[in-house]
Each structure stands twice: as structure tokens, then as C-alpha cells.
Design an enzyme around this catalytic site. Sequence first.
Site, PDB file in Angstrom:
ATOM      1  N   LYS A   1      -2.002  -8.241  -7.973  1.00 27.42           N
ATOM      2  CA  LYS A   1      -2.850  -8.234  -6.774  1.00 27.42           C
ATOM      3  C   LYS A   1      -2.400  -7.035  -5.947  1.00 27.42           C
ATOM      4  CE  LYS A   1      -3.044  -9.055  -2.855  1.00 27.42           C
ATOM      5  NZ  LYS A   1      -3.387  -7.915  -1.971  1.00 27.42           N
TER       6      LYS A   1
ATOM      7  N   CYS B   1      10.145   1.584   2.713  1.00 31.53           N
ATOM      8  CA  CYS B   1      11.060   0.506   3.118  1.00 31.53           C
ATOM      9  C   CYS B   1      12.502   1.006   3.132  1.00 31.53           C
ATOM     10  CB  CYS B   1      10.915  -0.673   2.186  1.00 31.53           C
ATOM     11  SG  CYS B   1      11.050  -0.171   0.486  1.00 31.53           S
TER      12      CYS B   1
ATOM     13  N   ALA C   1      -2.482  -4.091  -2.918  1.00 29.33           N
ATOM     14  CA  ALA C   1      -2.829  -4.124  -1.492  1.00 29.33           C
ATOM     15  C   ALA C   1      -4.306  -3.775  -1.332  1.00 29.33           C
ATOM     16  CB  ALA C   1      -1.960  -3.138  -0.723  1.00 29.33           C
TER      17      ALA C   1
ATOM     18  N   GLU D   1      11.195  -2.340  11.966  1.00 30.22           N
ATOM     19  CA  GLU D   1      10.974  -1.320  10.951  1.00 30.22           C
ATOM     20  C   GLU D   1       9.851  -0.402  11.445  1.00 30.22           C
ATOM     21  OE1 GLU D   1       9.721  -3.049   7.268  1.00 30.22           O
ATOM     22  OE2 GLU D   1      10.711  -1.488   6.116  1.00 30.22           O
TER      23      GLU D   1
ATOM     24  N   TRP E   1       0.817  -1.215   0.000  1.00 28.61           N
ATOM     25  CA  TRP E   1       0.000   0.000   0.000  1.00 28.61           C
ATOM     26  C   TRP E   1       0.852   1.265   0.000  1.00 28.61           C
ATOM     27  CZ3 TRP E   1       1.732   2.419   4.233  1.00 28.61           C
ATOM     28  CH2 TRP E   1       2.183   1.637   5.299  1.00 28.61           C
TER      29      TRP E   1
ATOM     30  N   GLU F   1      11.089  -7.956  -2.881  1.00 28.09           N
ATOM     31  CA  GLU F   1      11.516  -6.672  -2.310  1.00 28.09           C
ATOM     32  C   GLU F   1      10.870  -6.599  -0.934  1.00 28.09           C
ATOM     33  OE1 GLU F   1      13.622  -4.777  -3.766  1.00 28.09           O
ATOM     34  OE2 GLU F   1      13.537  -5.421  -5.850  1.00 28.09           O
TER      35      GLU F   1
ATOM     36  N   SER G   1       6.180  -7.252   3.192  1.00 25.69           N
ATOM     37  CA  SER G   1       6.910  -7.646   4.402  1.00 25.69           C
ATOM     38  C   SER G   1       7.709  -8.929   4.187  1.00 25.69           C
ATOM     39  CB  SER G   1       5.919  -7.852   5.544  1.00 25.69           C
ATOM     40  OG  SER G   1       5.026  -8.882   5.191  1.00 25.69           O
TER      41      SER G   1
END
Length: 489
Positions: A187, A297, A189, A394, A163, A263, A242
Site C-alpha cells: 500500500k 527520517c 502513500a 520532527e 511518500w 520504521e 509516522s
Amino acid sequence: MNSTYPDSAEQLLRTLPTGLRIGGQSVPSITGAAFDVTDPATERTLTSVADATVDDALRAVETAHSAASVWAATPTRERSDILRRSYEILVERTDEFAMLMTLELGRALPDSLAEARYGADFLRWFAEEATRINGRVTTSPGGTGQIVVAHEPLGVCLAITPWNFPLAMGTRKIGPALAAGNVMIVKPASETPLTMLALADVLTEAGLPAGVLSVLPTSNAGGVTGAILSDSRVRKVSFTGSTRVGQILLRQAAERVQRTSMELGGNAPFLVFDDADVDAAVEGAFAAKMRNGGEACTAANRFLVHSTIAEEFTTKLTEKMAALRLGAGYDAGVTLGPLISADQRASVAGIVESALASGARLRLGGKIPDGEGFFYPPTVLDQVDAYAPATREEVFGPVAIISTFQTENEAVAAANSTEYGLAAYFYSRDIDRCKRVATALRAGMVGVNRGIISDVAAPFGGVKMSGIGREGGSEGISDYLDSKYIALT
Ligand code: NAD
């Protein structure tokens, strides 16, 4: 509808995309089910979007498979032109896409404008790369014949996107996949499906043949993607999200030995040495921390600052963080929007509490404001132990965590003391140190005296548990190609 939306948002809200995209059409789910998309600033429903089921997923695989060979045989110039036209349409609609992202993601409009441009740029970049997929011909050293190496598309690919960059994480996968002659099912989020649906419409408008790209929003991510991956005609999964979900997908892909690009999460250190330009480091730190409201990220997750300049650095960074204006991302003058969800805010608050419990000092923020919306204020914590539990996770929010160090070795050891290795940053004016530290940091991407490193022309990706594969650059397209060796006499 919220009467406080600006006119441009009101207009968008009347025409939001809501169907699945299969075979170039907007279609309802087979069951007619739908799920809500929420405005994180008001917690109100923006719209309901068709909820893909396993049967919809199988329909999308069938459609993709039947389009695959024609698309693979389409001249690269034609594929390139379609991507280039999509880029041009996106650029024309920069404001519209920015507002759409702010509505479903919450973040401040300037950040959404930056992503609208960055996301479009991947389509331009891969339109350019499409016509430069080169093979090679060499003579066997033994003189036994010629080695011809050709590159071929993989076929049906699955992309699963997060997202936090609803456009760019799509174009970074769709661009190279389609440029290389693959077909793709995306697909998105479930928090932010609208941007991807609108992007699919742009590609259709640019001339993409039906079936080459499908988009399946769903509230059943595991079920839908699991069904797609259990079909052996699907040859690749590219995932951004994640590490936990990446591990599930890696296990699933192992069953049919499908290619993977992962990733995953990061825990980026940001080092400031005593020979750094402190003002420049503060600018870079602010950019590396606050891009996308901290929900990136690549965000600087831990600041490690030489003890002799720590107070100056912290005071200046705190001033910049305090000047952010928190509010609904679409309101004029707002520079920090809400977080994506109540869960995400609880996670950020938990990390701050954990740091305070282990002796950190609160320099700014730290208190959830009253009222509607998933807001969390800009927050600065210093005097944090470099190995405290709060530095292991994180943050994904507007929280700067600052520790100090005395020596270069100590700083590099702390920076590398993580299972992740996506991005790392450092500031120093000593060229020898720059070379040493850039080499010593275990990360897929290192920013030297700069806080923003993302670039469509550079290979983006991580080492260790931050992932496998690279997106962007010329590396990005090879992840969507198989090499075929043809032995000739
Ligand atoms: P997430 O892993 O929960 O979700 C990512 C995507 O996976 C979403 O589309 C979600 O619906 C889907 N998903 C969830 N469970 C699934 C399952 N069992 N099977 C298949 N798909 C499933 O991550 P998130 O919370 O949306 O995003 C934040 C994470 O993404 C952070 O860890 C961040 O570091 C990472 N991220 C990485 C990069 C990168 O390029 N390395 C970029 C952006 C975000």
C-alpha cells in the site's frame, strides 16, 4: 498539462501507470473510483490513479495467498535471478524513475537520482542474499539427538510505505520479502503511488509470477490495510511512516499476532565537539540535514554545537544553505524542491514560529514565498534552547535548528532527551571520545564523522519509539523468515 515540464517529463506524463496491480495485471478498482496525484511544485493534477477499496484488498489477499506456496517452493536461484533482473532494468531506467519521483514528490532531481540508485541497490543486495539463507545443524549437548534449524517464509506480507522515499522504501521491503519466498501486498502513500506502480511493472517484466506482488494505491489507507490485517492468512506487516500510524498498526497486528517491522519517526541529534574539523562537520551537517530536501527520517533534526565553535559552524552552514536554489524539482539547476503538501509546509512553518517565539534567532529564510507550489525556503535558526519545544518535533523540511553546549555530558544528555532513537551523528577527532559517545547515544544508527549513513548492506532501524526490526543488511531478510526447529534422533 504544464508547458514548462522538460521533454523527459512530458513523455512520462503520457504513459503514467494508473491501475491497481493485482495478479500481475493493471486493473481498475472494483467501484471504478480514482483519486488525483498532484505535482507539489504547481499544485496541479498529474493524473488519477485507481482507488483501492476493501473489496479490492480482499481480492489481493486471495490472489497473494494462492501464489504463496508456489513462490515459496521456487528455487532461491530463480527468485534471486528475478530480483537481479529487476535491479538491472531499474538501473537502465534510472533517469525515468528519478523524473517520476520528482514529478509526484516534488524534490530536486539530483535527490531523485540518488534514490533511484539507492532503491535499485536493495534489489541487487537481496538478490545476493536470497541464495544465502542458511539454517544450522548441531548435536544436542545432552547427546539426545540433532537440532536442525531451517528458515521458512512467513507467507502473505503487507507493506505500507511513506511518500518521502517512494522507491527505496518499497524495494527495502519487497526485496527481502520476495528473496525469502514470501508474497507481498504493497500500500504506497497516496501522495506518491506512481513510482510503486512503475516498480511493480519492472518486477513483472523481470519475470515475477502473477500474484506474488500486488500494489494497492488508496485514499482509504486505514480501511484497506485494516481489512488486509484482519485476514489471518496475512502473517506480517512492515511499515515505514509516522509513529502515530505505527502504533495503530501494532495494535491491529496484535489481534492475530502478526509479525511487525516498524520504521517510524526520528529526531536525530547532530553533535559537533570543540575538537572537530569544523569544515568537515559543516559538510556532514549539510548532507545530514538536506538529503531529500530535509524530508528524511534520518535527517539531522537538532544541531548541538560546542559554544566555542558555534558561530563559525553556524556562519558556514548558513552560507551553504543560502546557496541552495529553490524551485520545481525538474527545472535545471534546482537543488531544493517544494515540500510534499500544504499540510507539511504548515507543520514546518509552525516549528519555525515556535522556535522564534521561544527566543531563537533567524539567520536565514523563514518566510514562505508567494505563488503556487508548496515551497519553503532553506532556513537556519540559532540560539535555540536545546530543550525548546521546537527541538521535540520532527521538522521534515529544510530547517536547521542550532543549540550550543559546554560539556560532553551535557551534549549527550540533550541528544538522548527524546522519545525517538533512529539516527544520531557526531563530529570529533578524539578517538576515545568517539568510542564513548558512539556507545552513549541511544539510537539504532550512529554516524561518526559522517552525515550520510544509509547503506543497503547495513541494518537500518531505530530504538525506543523509532521502531522495531531492521531493514537492509543480512538482518533485513531474517525479519521475513520463521525459524523452524526439527528434532532428529
Ligand atoms: P504516515 O504515517 O502518515 O504515512 C505513512 C503511510 O501510512 C502512508 O502510506 C499512509 O497512507 C499510511 N497510513 C496513514 N494512515 C494509516 C492508517 N490509519 N492505517 C494504515 N496506514 C496508514 O507518514 P508520512 O507522513 O507519510 O511519512 C512521514 C513519516 O515517516 C515521518 O514521521 C518519518 O520519520 C517516517 N519515516 C520513517 C522512516 C524510517 O525508516 N524509520 C523512513 C521514512 C519516513
